[in-house]
Design a protein around this motif. Structure first.
Motif, PDB file in Angstrom:
ATOM      1  N   MET A  38     -23.036  87.481  99.731  1.00  0.00           N
ATOM      2  CA  MET A  38     -23.977  88.554 100.026  1.00  0.00           C
ATOM      3  C   MET A  38     -24.741  88.881  98.742  1.00  0.00           C
ATOM      4  SD  MET A  38     -23.196  92.324 101.638  1.00  0.00           S
ATOM      5  CE  MET A  38     -22.988  91.892 103.330  1.00  0.00           C
ATOM      6  N   THR A  39     -26.057  88.856  98.819  1.00  0.00           N
ATOM      7  CA  THR A  39     -26.868  89.150  97.641  1.00  0.00           C
ATOM      8  C   THR A  39     -27.033  90.651  97.489  1.00  0.00           C
ATOM      9  OG1 THR A  39     -28.954  89.119  98.816  1.00  0.00           O
ATOM     10  CG2 THR A  39     -28.189  86.999  97.935  1.00  0.00           C
ATOM     11  N   GLN A  40     -27.581  91.041  96.349  1.00  0.00           N
ATOM     12  CA  GLN A  40     -27.786  92.470  96.057  1.00  0.00           C
ATOM     13  C   GLN A  40     -28.613  93.136  97.152  1.00  0.00           C
ATOM     14  OE1 GLN A  40     -26.565  93.880  93.254  1.00  0.00           O
ATOM     15  NE2 GLN A  40     -27.672  95.798  93.082  1.00  0.00           N
ATOM     16  N   SER A  41     -29.663  92.462  97.646  1.00  0.00           N
ATOM     17  CA  SER A  41     -30.535  93.081  98.648  1.00  0.00           C
ATOM     18  C   SER A  41     -29.879  93.144 100.026  1.00  0.00           C
ATOM     19  CB  SER A  41     -31.863  92.337  98.738  1.00  0.00           C
ATOM     20  OG  SER A  41     -31.625  90.999  99.149  1.00  0.00           O
ATOM     21  N   GLU A  42     -28.846  92.341 100.284  1.00  0.00           N
ATOM     22  CA  GLU A  42     -28.191  92.340 101.580  1.00  0.00           C
ATOM     23  C   GLU A  42     -27.051  93.340 101.668  1.00  0.00           C
ATOM     24  OE1 GLU A  42     -26.949  88.324 102.025  1.00  0.00           O
ATOM     25  OE2 GLU A  42     -28.915  87.621 102.637  1.00  0.00           O
ATOM     26  N   GLU A  43     -26.617  93.908 100.566  1.00  0.00           N
ATOM     27  CA  GLU A  43     -25.516  94.857 100.590  1.00  0.00           C
ATOM     28  C   GLU A  43     -25.942  96.129 101.308  1.00  0.00           C
ATOM     29  OE1 GLU A  43     -23.962  95.646  96.719  1.00  0.00           O
ATOM     30  OE2 GLU A  43     -23.655  93.534  96.286  1.00  0.00           O
ATOM     31  N   PRO A  44     -25.052  96.644 102.140  1.00  0.00           N
ATOM     32  CA  PRO A  44     -25.410  97.884 102.832  1.00  0.00           C
ATOM     33  C   PRO A  44     -25.570  99.023 101.835  1.00  0.00           C
ATOM     34  CG  PRO A  44     -23.123  97.277 103.297  1.00  0.00           C
ATOM     35  CD  PRO A  44     -23.728  96.179 102.466  1.00  0.00           C
ATOM     36  N   SER A  45     -26.603  99.808 102.062  1.00  0.00           N
ATOM     37  CA  SER A  45     -26.902 100.909 101.156  1.00  0.00           C
ATOM     38  C   SER A  45     -26.046 102.121 101.507  1.00  0.00           C
ATOM     39  CB  SER A  45     -28.383 101.270 101.275  1.00  0.00           C
ATOM     40  OG  SER A  45     -28.658 102.416 100.519  1.00  0.00           O
ATOM     41  N   THR A  46     -25.563 102.792 100.469  1.00  0.00           N
ATOM     42  CA  THR A  46     -24.816 104.022 100.695  1.00  0.00           C
ATOM     43  C   THR A  46     -25.770 105.205 100.792  1.00  0.00           C
ATOM     44  OG1 THR A  46     -24.489 104.316  98.322  1.00  0.00           O
ATOM     45  CG2 THR A  46     -22.739 103.182  99.547  1.00  0.00           C
ATOM     46  N   GLN A  47     -27.007 104.994 100.379  1.00  0.00           N
ATOM     47  CA  GLN A  47     -28.021 106.041 100.462  1.00  0.00           C
ATOM     48  C   GLN A  47     -28.576 106.094 101.888  1.00  0.00           C
ATOM     49  OE1 GLN A  47     -29.009 108.152  98.061  1.00  0.00           O
ATOM     50  NE2 GLN A  47     -27.466 107.278  96.719  1.00  0.00           N
ATOM     51  N   PRO A  48     -28.855 107.298 102.376  1.00  0.00           N
ATOM     52  CA  PRO A  48     -29.458 107.372 103.713  1.00  0.00           C
ATOM     53  C   PRO A  48     -30.884 106.809 103.692  1.00  0.00           C
ATOM     54  CG  PRO A  48     -29.293 109.560 102.720  1.00  0.00           C
ATOM     55  CD  PRO A  48     -28.630 108.602 101.791  1.00  0.00           C
ATOM     56  N   ARG A  49     -31.288 106.308 104.824  1.00  0.00           N
ATOM     57  CA  ARG A  49     -32.649 105.804 104.993  1.00  0.00           C
ATOM     58  C   ARG A  49     -33.590 106.993 104.824  1.00  0.00           C
ATOM     59  NH1 ARG A  49     -33.771 101.901 109.998  1.00  0.00           N
ATOM     60  NH2 ARG A  49     -36.011 101.598 109.784  1.00  0.00           N
ATOM     61  N   LEU A  50     -34.595 106.853 103.997  1.00  0.00           N
ATOM     62  CA  LEU A  50     -35.478 107.975 103.671  1.00  0.00           C
ATOM     63  C   LEU A  50     -36.745 107.928 104.516  1.00  0.00           C
ATOM     64  CD1 LEU A  50     -35.861 110.419 101.801  1.00  0.00           C
ATOM     65  CD2 LEU A  50     -37.032 108.889 100.214  1.00  0.00           C
ATOM     66  N   ILE A  51     -37.012 109.041 105.167  1.00  0.00           N
ATOM     67  CA  ILE A  51     -38.232 109.193 105.957  1.00  0.00           C
ATOM     68  C   ILE A  51     -38.977 110.384 105.383  1.00  0.00           C
ATOM     69  CG2 ILE A  51     -39.182 109.676 108.248  1.00  0.00           C
ATOM     70  CD1 ILE A  51     -36.554 108.388 109.354  1.00  0.00           C
ATOM     71  N   LYS A  52     -40.224 110.161 105.036  1.00  0.00           N
ATOM     72  CA  LYS A  52     -41.030 111.240 104.455  1.00  0.00           C
ATOM     73  C   LYS A  52     -41.979 111.799 105.509  1.00  0.00           C
ATOM     74  CE  LYS A  52     -40.982 109.408  99.761  1.00  0.00           C
ATOM     75  NZ  LYS A  52     -41.803 108.970  98.630  1.00  0.00           N
ATOM     76  N   LYS A  53     -42.030 113.144 105.537  1.00  0.00           N
ATOM     77  CA  LYS A  53     -42.948 113.810 106.457  1.00  0.00           C
ATOM     78  C   LYS A  53     -44.123 114.330 105.646  1.00  0.00           C
ATOM     79  CE  LYS A  53     -43.283 117.055 110.177  1.00  0.00           C
ATOM     80  NZ  LYS A  53     -43.378 118.472 110.287  1.00  0.00           N
ATOM     81  N   TYR A  54     -45.298 113.919 106.048  1.00  0.00           N
ATOM     82  CA  TYR A  54     -46.516 114.300 105.345  1.00  0.00           C
ATOM     83  C   TYR A  54     -47.164 115.507 106.016  1.00  0.00           C
ATOM     84  CZ  TYR A  54     -46.128 110.247 102.402  1.00  0.00           C
ATOM     85  OH  TYR A  54     -45.678 109.358 101.471  1.00  0.00           O
ATOM     86  N   PRO A  55     -48.065 116.203 105.282  1.00  0.00           N
ATOM     87  CA  PRO A  55     -48.712 117.409 105.832  1.00  0.00           C
ATOM     88  C   PRO A  55     -49.450 117.155 107.149  1.00  0.00           C
ATOM     89  CG  PRO A  55     -49.123 117.267 103.474  1.00  0.00           C
ATOM     90  CD  PRO A  55     -48.438 115.986 103.887  1.00  0.00           C
ATOM     91  N   ASN A  56     -49.918 115.932 107.363  1.00  0.00           N
ATOM     92  CA  ASN A  56     -50.610 115.628 108.618  1.00  0.00           C
ATOM     93  C   ASN A  56     -49.617 115.403 109.767  1.00  0.00           C
ATOM     94  OD1 ASN A  56     -49.526 113.137 107.998  1.00  0.00           O
ATOM     95  ND2 ASN A  56     -51.485 112.084 107.828  1.00  0.00           N
ATOM     96  N   ARG A  57     -48.345 115.767 109.529  1.00  0.00           N
ATOM     97  CA  ARG A  57     -47.258 115.693 110.507  1.00  0.00           C
ATOM     98  C   ARG A  57     -46.811 114.272 110.798  1.00  0.00           C
ATOM     99  NH1 ARG A  57     -48.193 120.218 114.999  1.00  0.00           N
ATOM    100  NH2 ARG A  57     -46.418 119.100 115.786  1.00  0.00           N
ATOM    101  N   ARG A  58     -47.257 113.311 110.008  1.00  0.00           N
ATOM    102  CA  ARG A  58     -46.840 111.927 110.216  1.00  0.00           C
ATOM    103  C   ARG A  58     -45.557 111.660 109.461  1.00  0.00           C
ATOM    104  NH1 ARG A  58     -51.566 107.692 109.963  1.00  0.00           N
ATOM    105  NH2 ARG A  58     -50.035 106.523 111.142  1.00  0.00           N
ATOM    106  N   LEU A  59     -44.744 110.793 110.016  1.00  0.00           N
ATOM    107  CA  LEU A  59     -43.472 110.408 109.424  1.00  0.00           C
ATOM    108  C   LEU A  59     -43.589 108.984 108.879  1.00  0.00           C
ATOM    109  CD1 LEU A  59     -41.222 111.686 112.344  1.00  0.00           C
ATOM    110  CD2 LEU A  59     -41.469 112.746 110.094  1.00  0.00           C
ATOM    111  N   TYR A  60     -43.163 108.816 107.634  1.00  0.00           N
ATOM    112  CA  TYR A  60     -43.255 107.508 106.984  1.00  0.00           C
ATOM    113  C   TYR A  60     -41.856 107.020 106.635  1.00  0.00           C
ATOM    114  CZ  TYR A  60     -44.712 103.849 103.734  1.00  0.00           C
ATOM    115  OH  TYR A  60     -44.893 102.649 103.104  1.00  0.00           O
ATOM    116  N   ASP A  61     -41.462 105.883 107.222  1.00  0.00           N
ATOM    117  CA  ASP A  61     -40.149 105.287 106.970  1.00  0.00           C
ATOM    118  C   ASP A  61     -40.263 104.411 105.726  1.00  0.00           C
ATOM    119  OD1 ASP A  61     -37.735 103.938 106.953  1.00  0.00           O
ATOM    120  OD2 ASP A  61     -37.804 103.412 109.072  1.00  0.00           O
ATOM    121  N   THR A  62     -39.614 104.831 104.644  1.00  0.00           N
ATOM    122  CA  THR A  62     -39.691 104.064 103.392  1.00  0.00           C
ATOM    123  C   THR A  62     -38.922 102.745 103.491  1.00  0.00           C
ATOM    124  OG1 THR A  62     -37.786 105.233 102.448  1.00  0.00           O
ATOM    125  CG2 THR A  62     -39.975 106.149 101.998  1.00  0.00           C
TER     126      THR A  62
END
Length: 189
Positions: free
Chosen positions: A1-25
């Motif tokens: 398993m490479t570094q990029s394939e390891e499961p992340s312990t950080q939650p998936r980050l979704i940013k909400k912008y003022p125009n009410r849109r959600l951006y999945d990082t």
């Protein structure tokens, strides 16, 4: 398993912008509430934050999804249940109620998982979603009766716990020289 394939312990980050849109990082794409609901159904760990302030908005987004679901054809909560939940806000039992609901929902999910596992053991994977839905429709009255019994037992346990706490409080304060209030006599009126 490479570094990029390891499961992340950080939650998936979704940013909400003022125009009410959600951006999945994670996917580098804009998403909708329907997509966020799918993340919940997929048991993905995520966090929604305000893009500008960094404030955690996860709860408000989840509540928005619940509102959308409740506005649909088959609401889960009756007006009575929602009113009773609202009455707990600001009440001394608010924290207890939140924990109680969370634990009971988890217990219900555990029962559901166990039933699904048992059905796989008996029928293998041939027990598809349609068959599972039919089975649950037939079993609904039995499940409601079982849940009613569980709620009654839980209520009785809570009353017993409350009585024990009252007894402990009485014995704890009996060591203090408090005088019980004297009811007013007819003379004092």
């Amino acid at each position: 398993m490479t570094q990029s394939e390891e499961p992340s312990t950080q939650p998936r980050l979704i940013k909400k912008y003022p125009n009410r849109r959600l951006y999945d990082t994670h996917t580098s794409a804009y998403i909708t509430l329907v997509d966020v609901k799918q993340l919940v159904l997929d048991t993905a760990v995520f966090q929604v934050v305000d893009a500008k302030s960094g404030e955690d908005l996860t709860r408000s987004i989840l509540l928005q999804i619940i509102l959308d679901e409740e506005s649909g054809g088959m609401p889960m909560f009756s007006a009575t249940a929602l009113s009773q939940i609202i009455r707990f806000y600001g009440h001394a039992m608010q924290g207890v109620m939140g924990t109680y609901l969370e634990k009971n929902i988890q217990a219900f999910m555990d029962i559901q998982d166990r039933m699904a596992e048992q059905s796989k053991g008996m029928y293998g994977n041939q027990f598809g979603p349609e068959a599972w839905t039919q089975f649950m429709n037939v079993q609904a009255p039995m499940l409601q009766n079982m849940m009613s019994n569980y709620v009654d037992q839980s209520k009785n346990l809570f009353v017993q716990m409350q009585d024990q706490m009252q007894d402990q409080t009485r014995s704890m304060f009996s060591a203090f020289p408090f005088k019980p209030p004297v009811p007013p006599s007819d003379k004092d009126k």
